[in-house]
Design a protein around this motif. Structure first.
Motif, mmCIF file in Angstrom:
data_model
loop_
_atom_site.group_PDB
_atom_site.id
_atom_site.type_symbol
_atom_site.label_atom_id
_atom_site.label_comp_id
_atom_site.label_asym_id
_atom_site.label_seq_id
_atom_site.Cartn_x
_atom_site.Cartn_y
_atom_site.Cartn_z
ATOM 1 N N ARG A 147 0.823 -1.203 0.000
ATOM 2 C CA ARG A 147 0.000 0.000 0.000
ATOM 3 C C ARG A 147 0.860 1.257 0.000
ATOM 4 N N PHE A 148 1.959 1.240 0.762
ATOM 5 C CA PHE A 148 2.863 2.384 0.810
ATOM 6 C C PHE A 148 3.489 2.624 -0.561
ATOM 7 N N LYS B 2 2.281 1.778 -3.426
ATOM 8 C CA LYS B 2 1.219 2.254 -4.329
ATOM 9 C C LYS B 2 0.958 3.737 -4.109
ATOM 10 N N SER B 3 0.918 4.172 -2.853
ATOM 11 C CA SER B 3 0.666 5.584 -2.568
ATOM 12 C C SER B 3 1.828 6.451 -3.048
ATOM 13 N N GLU C 63 1.423 6.798 -6.814
ATOM 14 C CA GLU C 63 0.326 7.682 -7.153
ATOM 15 C C GLU C 63 0.662 9.137 -6.845
ATOM 16 N N ALA C 64 1.536 9.384 -5.882
ATOM 17 C CA ALA C 64 1.920 10.753 -5.512
ATOM 18 C C ALA C 64 2.791 11.388 -6.590
#
Length: 133
Positions: free
Chosen positions: A124-125, A127-128, A131-132
């Protein structure tokens, strides 16, 4: 390979054993050179030489065993040794399989243990972060 297999078919099982063993013998001095380099602190040269000798030895042995297997198995003692090694290999695979399955489950993020949760958190980290951008 086909050419060599045809030549091996004309040999006796004992001579086939010689064909199987002899090509690997010249690699032994190369390993000794690698260890000499190691004792004289030529680390990279030593590692390269030993790894090269090992890789060539495994490759040559695998190739020759593939070509000579049927003739070698005509010798009773060799067949017994071969069956013993194959049984030992099967037992080792059976022992390792649960650990391999667990590692694969952890890497996939399956299961409910802390490692699975940690892996999902890392995913999840990542992926974030993507996306950032």
């Amino acid at each position: 390979k086909h050419w060599l297999a045809e030549r091996v078919d004309t040999l006796s099982p004992a001579m086939t054993l010689v064909v199987f063993i002899v090509p690997v013998l010249p690699l032994f001095p190369l390993k000794l050179v690698g260890f000499w380099l190691l004792t004289h602190e030529y680390w990279m040269s030593a590692i390269f030489t030993i790894m090269f000798a090992k890789l060539v030895g495994v490759g040559v042995t695998a190739f020759l065993f593939d070509v000579t297997r049927s003739k070698l198995l005509e010798m009773e003692w060799f067949e017994t040794l071969y069956e013993f090694v194959m049984a030992l290999r099967a037992k080792a695979a059976a022992l390792v399989e649960p650990f391999k399955r667990r590692i694969i489950d952890v890497l996939r993020g399956d299961g409910g243990g802390w490692s699975s949760r940690m892996l999902r958190l890392i995913q999840r980290f990542r992926k974030s972060v993507r996306e950032a951008r």
